[in-house]
Design an enzyme around this catalytic site. Structure first.
Site, PDB file in Angstrom:
ATOM      1  N   LYS A  13      53.306  20.313  76.895  1.00  0.00           N
ATOM      2  CA  LYS A  13      52.421  20.540  78.046  1.00  0.00           C
ATOM      3  C   LYS A  13      53.224  20.944  79.288  1.00  0.00           C
ATOM      4  CE  LYS A  13      50.807  16.300  77.950  1.00  0.00           C
ATOM      5  NZ  LYS A  13      51.641  15.746  76.857  1.00  0.00           N
ATOM      6  N   ARG A 127      64.719  15.422  74.615  1.00  0.00           N
ATOM      7  CA  ARG A 127      64.252  16.038  75.870  1.00  0.00           C
ATOM      8  C   ARG A 127      65.142  15.654  77.055  1.00  0.00           C
ATOM      9  NH1 ARG A 127      58.089  15.385  77.708  1.00  0.00           N
ATOM     10  NH2 ARG A 127      58.445  13.157  77.456  1.00  0.00           N
ATOM     11  N   ARG A 161      64.490  10.601  80.527  1.00  0.00           N
ATOM     12  CA  ARG A 161      63.538   9.564  80.911  1.00  0.00           C
ATOM     13  C   ARG A 161      63.776   8.271  80.151  1.00  0.00           C
ATOM     14  NH1 ARG A 161      57.873  12.643  80.448  1.00  0.00           N
ATOM     15  NH2 ARG A 161      57.251  10.548  79.866  1.00  0.00           N
ATOM     16  N   ARG A 172      53.521   5.264  72.568  1.00  0.00           N
ATOM     17  CA  ARG A 172      52.766   6.249  73.366  1.00  0.00           C
ATOM     18  C   ARG A 172      51.832   7.069  72.482  1.00  0.00           C
ATOM     19  NH1 ARG A 172      57.967   8.548  76.091  1.00  0.00           N
ATOM     20  NH2 ARG A 172      56.748  10.342  76.731  1.00  0.00           N
TER      21      ARG A 172
END
Ligand code: ADP
Ligand code: ADP
Ligand code: ZN
Length: 216
Positions: A13, A127, A161, A172
């Site tokens: 996204k 990521r 993160r 999640r």
């Protein structure tokens, strides 16, 4: 034009929202980025949100809607928004419909990005983002052209993160399936749901989203 990118953590996204900003002059509205900024600033909202985000749960609708409402009141956002990571619950979706209706707008398209769970875990585990401009990267799938230098701004500091670890990712995903996946039906009933194969290469996904937006 207001569009929603709907998909689980790691679906792409944020990556596609940034490309839509560059390609179409739309504004990305990422509630995740806004909450991380609040955490970094040590604001009251940040203090409330941090522990919830670290364990992969959803921050309350009340807090999220306050943050989004404030952002939506700023003038730069009038021309069109790419919602990234919002809405995540039916209550948020209804509130968004209300906020847009109040300014004579609507959700023009919802793009559901479908990606298999094991691929999501791989994507999130690799990521990282540029600390200066927020461009997202991946250890294997989307590396900076020059090692250690951001393609977009030339920055050399990158961040990972705290919640991007395998355990939290799986939590999640459970939260997504329970609380956010029902939105697929919510928008299907309104007739503005479109789906893309989020497993494809980044450029191919961008092209698929482009065709959808050109068609509405
Ligand atoms: P989201 O915002 O949905 O959580 P991101 O856009 O941050 O997802 O993407 C998650 C990770 O996967 C990032 O490291 C990104 O570089 C990478 N990625 C995004 N789209 C693709 C894709 N189509 N194929 C492979 N990797 C991708
Ligand atoms: P991802 O890249 O995994 O899709 P985000 O950056 O969108 O994650 O969100 C990170 C965390 O911030 C979420 O796990 C959740 O705790 C919180 N969050 C972000 N957006 C929302 C929202 N719309 N509603 C509730 N919590 C949210
Ligand atoms: Zn950068």
């Amino acid at each position: 034009m207001n569009i929603i990118l709907l998909g689980p953590p790691g679906a792409g996204k944020g990556t596609q929202a940034k490309l839509l900003e560059q390609g179409r002059g739309m504004k990305q509205l990422s509630t995740g980025d806004m909450l991380r900024a609040a955490v970094a600033a040590g604001s009251e909202i940040g203090l409330k949100a941090k522990a919830i985000m670290d364990r992969g749960d959803l921050v309350s609708d009340e807090v999220i809607l306050a943050v989004v409402g404030e952002r939506m009141s700023q003038p730069d956002i009038k021309a069109g928004v790419v919602f990234d990571g919002f809405p995540r619950t039916p209550a948020q979706a209804e509130a968004l419909d209300g906020m847009l209706a109040a300014r004579g707008q609507k959700v023009d398209a919802v793009v559901e990005m479908k990606v298999e769970d094991e691929e999501l875990v791989k994507r999130i585990s690799g990521r990282f983002t540029c600390a200066a401009c927020g461009k997202g990267y991946h250890d294997s799938f989307d590396k900076p052209k020059k090692d250690g230098i951001c393609d977009v701004c030339g920055g050399s500091k990158f961040i990972r993160r705290a919640d991007d670890n395998e355990k939290t990712v799986r939590d999640r995903l459970t939260v997504y399936n329970k609380q956010t996946a029902p939105l697929v039906n919510y928008y299907a009933k309104r007739g503005n749901l479109h789906s893309v194969d989020g497993m494809a290469d980044i450029k191919v996904v961008t092209a698929s989203i482009g065709r959808i937006l050109d068609g509405i």
